[in-house]
Design an enzyme around this catalytic site. Structure first.
Site: not given
Length: 716
Positions: A53, A98, A131, A133
């Protein structure tokens, strides 16, 4: 004792010169390309999610500041990695993209604010579906007439792998949709996963059978699904959560994201019971905190939560930016950590001679995985100095015997993020990189130079092809999936053939069958006539190879897959590339200038190519290899849009779409949208109130379009 130079802090992106940015952009693009392949195709990531990241964030920041660096080959324009070739390819009717990431609460507030501004609404008027992941393998299930017809992995977003036979073994996937009145065509998307309990039980069985131990549930799920034999997949307890859709014929069955989730349940799918509808930023953040608190108790791995605009018509208006939807974001969790003792540091020698210290740990559990090894990168990293001279761990060095803090974020090889100085024993030993290679030749070790000519942090064995450790790594690369992709010739087989003296260079692989009368491979334990025949057939099947794969397979330093593709497209054929390489190696200035002019090719690659082809040994290897294989010419990149690669400027008031929507559409079709007009601009789209930009366009002779003309152009 001389003083150690104080490590430098990394240069802020805002302070980079264009030349510095270009060098770093190329380096980061190559790194991201490699790590995408390792994660999405090989199911074998080598860095943590947090490290990845950070690479992606810095890369995106550079492209934002220097948009001229963006190209169609940029990792920012891609999703995942190309299908491996082990399965039939499936083209997705709707790309599987993505998500952008949020790492802090402020990032979430910015995300909601951007959406509100785009839609010209107040923040509190937008509902979001939230929700967990799931850390698994993304999947697209295509139903026609209610019947499951195809199941495909995400792959590179455009193409995935056909795993239909394997998916049919999952109890969470209905073979026929429940109910009635489904759309004629419906693609249901979601995540294949393995529970933690099932993962531990599977590893226990693997251990007892002497088979490969999986590093984590995500890898075990991916490895179990991507089996050639569906019976193996059926024996593995895999689950599937449905959470999205691709192509749907006619009108969608619901008007909201949460409505679609309920429809999936009615059709027979399992959906995540923790999914919630949130009405504000505060509710989103509260949901994230709640799920993080429950994380350890859940029986499946998650690495964050996902927020999606609930109204589908708003999702469609918001559209996409490059490889990500504008209407969704992943709010990641911090990495998991644990403390353990560093027992020893060993040296591994890579294909290019790089010496990498590997830490041997007292086994410790981190996030459900037992960790025993950790990469320590290089000597500077151990001393507390980063790749760019920045201070790591507040300057604390790592010593053998230290208690260290290990961080893991869903990866195979974790990282040392800190040293507990208070626990350092008196006998702790500082690490010193050896001055000679650990190979039998004990050749000298040197420090690599950086792009600026300074001494770098990575050390390298000078033995080149004389070093047996490098030779064997070269051969492993040559036969690997991303190079010649020879079925049945994995790393263990390569190592065995090398140790026996049967395969010393790539061409030897293609002469194995001729020499087998004397070798008698079929008499070796673990082989037999059928397996040997299959191996020889697999080798023969690879006597034709794409130019970019061949270039990559040569194993030149700094020439990864992306660079190999750039070289292949630049020269078109092996003969042209080979001739250019020989001229570059001989110092031909014209040939060097031509190579330097290619997209994504710079001094570092040119020097590496020159060094490789300047060696008689390497030229001999190449000559013998080209006598055994046929190298296919490179395919030219396909252009499907009339504005692909064009530079567009919008000015004035647009009446049929917002400026953001116009920009998003142009970028989706492959154009580059600029904020200023120059000679390189291809189109200026001018609405009422167009001012100085319109004058600049007229001054430079740039084609000016009305909004209607623009819409007609992109509709072609």
């Amino acid at each position: 004792m001389p003083k150690t130079a104080k490590p430098k802090k990394p240069v802020d992106v805002a302070e980079l010169t264009k030349a510095q940015a270009k060098v770093e952009w190329k380096r980061l693009a190559l790194e991201l390309e490699v790590h995408d392949r390792l994660y999405y195709q090989d199911d074998a990531p080598k860095i943590s999610d947090a490290e990845y990241d950070e690479l992606r964030r810095r890369f995106n920041a550079i492209e934002t500041r220097f948009p001229e660096l963006v190209s169609s080959e940029s990792p920012s324009q891609k999703v995942g990695a190309s299908p491996s070739g082990r399965f039939k390819k499936v083209r997705h009717a709707v790309p599987m993209l993505s998500l952008d990431n949020a790492f802090a609460e402020e990032d979430v507030r910015d995300f909601v604010g951007r959406i509100a501004r785009f839609l010209k609404l107040a923040d509190d008027r937008i509902d979001f579906s939230a929700e967990p992941k799931i850390d698994g393998l993304s999947m697209s299930l295509r139903y026609e007439g209610g019947e499951l017809v195809t199941a495909a992995t995400r792959g590179d977003g455009a193409e995935g792998e056909d795993v239909t036979a394997n998916i049919r073994t999952l109890k969470d996937v209905p073979q026929k949709l429940h109910g009635r009145n489904w759309p004629d065509v419906c693609e249901v998307r979601g995540e294949v996963y393995m529970t933690k309990q099932a993962f531990l039980a599977l590893n226990e069985r693997q251990k007892e059978a002497g088979d490969t131990i999986f590093a984590n549930p995500r890898n075990s799920a991916a490895g179990s699904l991507r089996q050639k034999d569906p019976a193996i997949t059926a024996s593995r307890p895999l689950g599937f959560f449905a959470y999205a859709w691709g192509e749907i014929s006619g009108t969608p069955p619901a008007e909201t994201q949460t409505g679609m989730i309920k429809w999936f349940e009615q059709c027979g799918f399992t959906t995540n019971p923790l999914t919630r509808l949130c009405h504000s930023v505060e509710e989103l953040i509260a949901f994230h905190r709640s799920i993080e608190e429950q994380r350890a108790e859940l029986d499946y791995d998650i690495d964050g939560v996902v927020y999606k605009v609930d109204r589908i018509d708003w999702q469609e208006r918001l559209g996409f930016v490059s490889r990500t939807p504008r209407w969704a974001i992943a709010h990641k969790f911090p990495a998991e950590r644990a403390m353990t003792v560093l027992k020893d540091i060993e040296i591994q020698v890579g294909r290019t001679g790089s010496l990498t210290p590997v830490g041997k740990l007292e086994p410790v559990g981190v996030g459900g995985v037992i960790v025993q090894n950790v990469t320590l990168h290089n000597e500077d990293y151990i001393k507390g100095i980063g790749n760019k001279g920045e201070v790591l761990r507040e300057g604390r060095d790592i010593r053998i015997g230290d208690t260290v803090v290990i961080q893991r974020a869903g990866d195979v090889i974790p990282q040392v993020v800190d040293v507990v100085i208070d626990k350092r024993p008196a006998q702790a030993r500082p690490f010193h990189l050896p001055k000679t290679c650990p190979c039998p030749l004990h050749t000298d070790v040197v420090r690599e130079e950086t792009a600026t000519g300074e001494e770098g942090s990575r050390a390298r064995c000078t033995g080149e092809f004389a070093c047996p450790y490098q030779k064997i790594e070269h051969l492993k690369l040559f036969a690997s999936r991303r190079a010649f992709d020879i079925d049945g010739l994995g790393e263990k087989q390569i190592a065995f053939f090398f140790e026996q003296g049967w395969v010393k260079e790539p061409a030897d692989i293609f002469t194995l069958q001729k020499r087998n009368a004397g070798l008698k491979l079929e008499e070796i334990e673990g082989y037999g006539e059928t397996s040997v025949r299959n191996l020889f057939n697999a080798i023969d099947a690879r006597r034709e190879i794409a130019l970019e794969r061949f270039i990559y397979a040569l194993g030149m330093r700094h020439v990864g897959e992306t660079t190999a593709l750039a070289l292949a497209r630049g020269y078109g054929s092996w003969d042209a590339f080979h001739e250019a390489c020989l001229k570059v190696a001989a110092g031909d200035e014209e040939a060097i200038a031509e190579m330097d002019a290619l997209d994504q090719i710079g001094d570092t690659v040119i020097k590496s190519v020159a060094a490789y082809f300047a060696e008689d040994h390497n030229r001999g290897i190449v000559e013998r290899l080209t006598q055994e294989v046929k190298i296919l010419d490179a395919e030219k990149p396909k252009r499907h849009s009339p504005i692909a690669t064009k530079t567009v400027v919008f000015t004035g008031t647009l009446e049929k779409m917002t400026r953001d929507e116009a920009k998003a559409t142009a970028e989706r079709l492959g154009a580059k949208v600029s904020g200023s007009v120059s000679k390189k601009t291809d189109y200026v789209v001018a609405g009422p109130g167009a001012g100085s930009k319109l004058k600049e366009a007229q001054k430079h002779g740039v084609q000016v379009l009305t909004e209607d003309e623009w819409l007609q152009l992109i509709a072609e």
